[in-house]
Design a protein around this motif. Structure first.
Motif, PDB file in Angstrom:
ATOM      1  N   LEU A   1       0.127  13.426  22.521  1.00 47.95           N
ATOM      2  CA  LEU A   1       1.073  12.316  22.420  1.00 47.95           C
ATOM      3  C   LEU A   1       2.517  12.810  22.502  1.00 47.95           C
ATOM      4  N   HIS A   2       2.790  13.978  21.924  1.00 43.77           N
ATOM      5  CA  HIS A   2       4.122  14.571  22.084  1.00 43.77           C
ATOM      6  C   HIS A   2       4.393  14.823  23.574  1.00 43.77           C
ATOM      7  N   LEU A   3       3.394  15.400  24.242  1.00 46.03           N
ATOM      8  CA  LEU A   3       3.518  15.696  25.671  1.00 46.03           C
ATOM      9  C   LEU A   3       3.780  14.439  26.483  1.00 46.03           C
ATOM     10  N   LEU A   4       2.965  13.403  26.277  1.00 44.40           N
ATOM     11  CA  LEU A   4       3.115  12.179  27.061  1.00 44.40           C
ATOM     12  C   LEU A   4       4.454  11.507  26.777  1.00 44.40           C
ATOM     13  N   GLY A   5       4.905  11.566  25.527  1.00 41.06           N
ATOM     14  CA  GLY A   5       6.185  10.972  25.190  1.00 41.06           C
ATOM     15  C   GLY A   5       7.328  11.618  25.958  1.00 41.06           C
ATOM     16  N   ILE A   6       7.399  12.942  25.925  1.00 38.85           N
ATOM     17  CA  ILE A   6       8.460  13.653  26.644  1.00 38.85           C
ATOM     18  C   ILE A   6       8.301  13.475  28.155  1.00 38.85           C
ATOM     19  N   SER A   7       7.062  13.500  28.635  1.00 42.32           N
ATOM     20  CA  SER A   7       6.815  13.350  30.074  1.00 42.32           C
ATOM     21  C   SER A   7       7.302  12.006  30.585  1.00 42.32           C
ATOM     22  N   ILE A   8       7.076  10.953  29.815  1.00 41.75           N
ATOM     23  CA  ILE A   8       7.509   9.623  30.226  1.00 41.75           C
ATOM     24  C   ILE A   8       9.039   9.519  30.207  1.00 41.75           C
ATOM     25  N   ILE A   9       9.675  10.145  29.217  1.00 41.69           N
ATOM     26  CA  ILE A   9      11.137  10.155  29.176  1.00 41.69           C
ATOM     27  C   ILE A   9      11.708  10.863  30.403  1.00 41.69           C
TER      28      ILE A   9
ATOM     29  N   LYS B   1      11.395  -1.122  39.228  1.00 41.83           N
ATOM     30  CA  LYS B   1      12.664  -0.841  39.905  1.00 41.83           C
ATOM     31  C   LYS B   1      13.206  -2.037  40.685  1.00 41.83           C
ATOM     32  N   PHE B   2      12.353  -3.016  40.959  1.00 46.44           N
ATOM     33  CA  PHE B   2      12.800  -4.194  41.686  1.00 46.44           C
ATOM     34  C   PHE B   2      13.366  -5.264  40.755  1.00 46.44           C
ATOM     35  N   SER B   3      13.093  -5.137  39.462  1.00 42.67           N
ATOM     36  CA  SER B   3      13.499  -6.189  38.529  1.00 42.67           C
ATOM     37  C   SER B   3      14.476  -5.707  37.459  1.00 42.67           C
ATOM     38  N   LEU B   4      14.719  -4.394  37.362  1.00 48.49           N
ATOM     39  CA  LEU B   4      15.589  -3.864  36.322  1.00 48.49           C
ATOM     40  C   LEU B   4      16.786  -3.137  36.921  1.00 48.49           C
ATOM     41  N   SER B   5      17.899  -3.186  36.226  1.00 47.05           N
ATOM     42  CA  SER B   5      19.055  -2.380  36.607  1.00 47.05           C
ATOM     43  C   SER B   5      18.733  -0.915  36.311  1.00 47.05           C
ATOM     44  N   LYS B   6      19.556  -0.019  36.844  1.00 47.82           N
ATOM     45  CA  LYS B   6      19.307   1.405  36.628  1.00 47.82           C
ATOM     46  C   LYS B   6      19.333   1.752  35.143  1.00 47.82           C
ATOM     47  N   GLU B   7      20.272   1.153  34.403  1.00 46.03           N
ATOM     48  CA  GLU B   7      20.389   1.446  32.981  1.00 46.03           C
ATOM     49  C   GLU B   7      19.156   0.958  32.221  1.00 46.03           C
ATOM     50  N   LYS B   8      18.718  -0.270  32.516  1.00 42.27           N
ATOM     51  CA  LYS B   8      17.550  -0.819  31.832  1.00 42.27           C
ATOM     52  C   LYS B   8      16.274  -0.082  32.252  1.00 42.27           C
ATOM     53  N   TYR B   9      16.247   0.370  33.498  1.00 41.13           N
ATOM     54  CA  TYR B   9      15.110   1.152  33.998  1.00 41.13           C
ATOM     55  C   TYR B   9      14.957   2.456  33.211  1.00 41.13           C
ATOM     56  N   LEU B  10      16.062   3.172  33.037  1.00 44.81           N
ATOM     57  CA  LEU B  10      16.023   4.424  32.277  1.00 44.81           C
ATOM     58  C   LEU B  10      15.699   4.164  30.811  1.00 44.81           C
ATOM     59  N   LEU B  11      16.271   3.093  30.273  1.00 44.51           N
ATOM     60  CA  LEU B  11      16.036   2.753  28.872  1.00 44.51           C
ATOM     61  C   LEU B  11      14.573   2.399  28.633  1.00 44.51           C
ATOM     62  N   LYS B  12      13.956   1.728  29.592  1.00 46.35           N
ATOM     63  CA  LYS B  12      12.545   1.335  29.478  1.00 46.35           C
ATOM     64  C   LYS B  12      11.658   2.558  29.233  1.00 46.35           C
ATOM     65  N   TYR B  13      11.856   3.601  30.022  1.00 47.94           N
ATOM     66  CA  TYR B  13      10.994   4.774  29.905  1.00 47.94           C
ATOM     67  C   TYR B  13      11.408   5.681  28.753  1.00 47.94           C
ATOM     68  N   PHE B  14      12.701   5.624  28.381  1.00 48.94           N
ATOM     69  CA  PHE B  14      13.123   6.356  27.192  1.00 48.94           C
ATOM     70  C   PHE B  14      12.468   5.760  25.951  1.00 48.94           C
ATOM     71  N   LYS B  15      12.500   4.438  25.837  1.00 47.85           N
ATOM     72  CA  LYS B  15      11.918   3.769  24.667  1.00 47.85           C
ATOM     73  C   LYS B  15      10.406   3.949  24.621  1.00 47.85           C
ATOM     74  N   ARG B  16       9.756   3.845  25.774  1.00 48.77           N
ATOM     75  CA  ARG B  16       8.304   4.016  25.811  1.00 48.77           C
ATOM     76  C   ARG B  16       7.922   5.443  25.428  1.00 48.77           C
ATOM     77  N   GLY B  17       8.644   6.417  25.995  1.00 46.75           N
ATOM     78  CA  GLY B  17       8.350   7.811  25.675  1.00 46.75           C
ATOM     79  C   GLY B  17       8.646   8.132  24.228  1.00 46.75           C
ATOM     80  N   LEU B  18       9.754   7.597  23.705  1.00 43.64           N
ATOM     81  CA  LEU B  18      10.117   7.837  22.313  1.00 43.64           C
ATOM     82  C   LEU B  18       9.066   7.265  21.365  1.00 43.64           C
ATOM     83  N   PHE B  19       8.522   6.115  21.724  1.00 43.64           N
ATOM     84  CA  PHE B  19       7.470   5.507  20.900  1.00 43.64           C
ATOM     85  C   PHE B  19       6.258   6.426  20.811  1.00 43.64           C
ATOM     86  N   LEU B  20       5.796   6.942  21.958  1.00 39.09           N
ATOM     87  CA  LEU B  20       4.639   7.829  21.948  1.00 39.09           C
ATOM     88  C   LEU B  20       4.948   9.131  21.219  1.00 39.09           C
TER      89      LEU B  20
END
Length: 267
Positions: free
Chosen positions: A126-134, A82-101
């Motif tokens: 893995l389905h659970l962790l993916g959605i949880s991270i998103i 949160k200190f290095s990313l904009s809000k949009e990139k922050y949300l995208l980071k966890y969306f992409k990570r969750g989508l991957f799982l």
């Protein structure tokens, strides 16, 4: 063995806390042991009922620890991001990570449908962790209050488990009467366990830093390389760092070994 608060690269970039890898490594090894027992029973090699008694409790404990430590890890990652990313990139980071799982979970769904059929994994860990991270960015803001939200989700999950419903409610914990899966961790109650991990991270790692170091809860000690605990600890930390890869390959490896032992192809 010397340990600082964090393990760092040459650029002094914070990477990870050793105890998180240690616990995650313990969880993945524990999961492998449980799946060995499960496979011995599933393939009729040994009569071990993993659905009752202490073995079933052990299975729930292992899955809970795995999901819980994932919640802690997401909080740590969030505090640093949160200190290095904009809000949009922050949300995208966890969306992409969750989508991957979640995508890896869909691959497991496909593989179990092809090779096993009955018991296909529709919504596993893995389905659970993916959605949880998103979903995590929308809950991390509540920090330690996620403890109460998590307890509420777990409670609702026990209620949902008594209900039957249409196929599309399977991710929520409401299943058709005919439903059977070899691995099933719906959002209710398991997302609650994930939230308990976030709450714990907020309590003991505010700002992504180890708070309880000052209390002596964990004391950093210098150990020689041949120290037995050091060897054991580093082994678990290694497994923790590579837990996803180990999770993906451990079942095929177990099945291959059991096939060689039993003298027949088990799938």
């Amino acid at each position: 063995m010397n340990r600082n608060f964090y393990k760092k690269t040459d650029t002094n970039k914070i990477l990870r806390l050793w105890e998180i890898d240690f616990i995650r490594g313990f969880a993945i090894i524990s999961m492998i042991l449980f799946h060995i027992l499960f496979d011995l029973n599933y393939f009729n090699i040994a009569n071990i009922n993993t659905n009752i008694g202490l073995i079933r409790i052990y299975g729930y404990f292992t899955a809970s620890l795995f999901v819980f430590i994932a919640g802690v890890s997401v909080f740590l990652s969030s505090e640093r991001a949160k200190f290095s990313l904009s809000k949009e990139k922050y949300l995208l980071k966890y969306f992409k990570r969750g989508l991957f799982l979640f995508s890896l979970g869909l691959l497991i769904t496909t593989a179990t449908w092809i090779f096993i059929g009955s018991g296909t994994i529709i919504f596993g860990i893995l389905h659970l962790l993916g959605i949880s991270i998103i979903l995590s960015p929308f809950f991390i803001r509540f920090k330690k209050y996620n403890f109460f939200i998590g307890i509420f989700v777990i409670t609702i999950g026990f209620f949902f488990s008594q209900l039957s419903g249409p196929f599309y409610l399977i991710p929520l914990g409401i299943t058709p009467e005919w439903f059977y899966s070899l691995d099933y961790e719906p959002l209710f109650p398991w997302f609650g366990v994930f939230l308990l991990g976030i709450a714990t991270g907020a309590k003991f790692y505010p700002g992504g830093k180890r708070q309880f170091e000052k209390t002596g809860f964990i004391k950093e000690k210098s150990r020689k390389k041949q120290d037995e605990f050091s060897f054991f600890s580093e082994g678990l930390e290694f497994c923790g760092k590579h837990s996803l890869l180990i999770y993906l390959v451990h079942q095929p490896v177990i099945i291959l070994i059991l096939s060689l032992i039993s003298g027949k192809i088990l799938l």
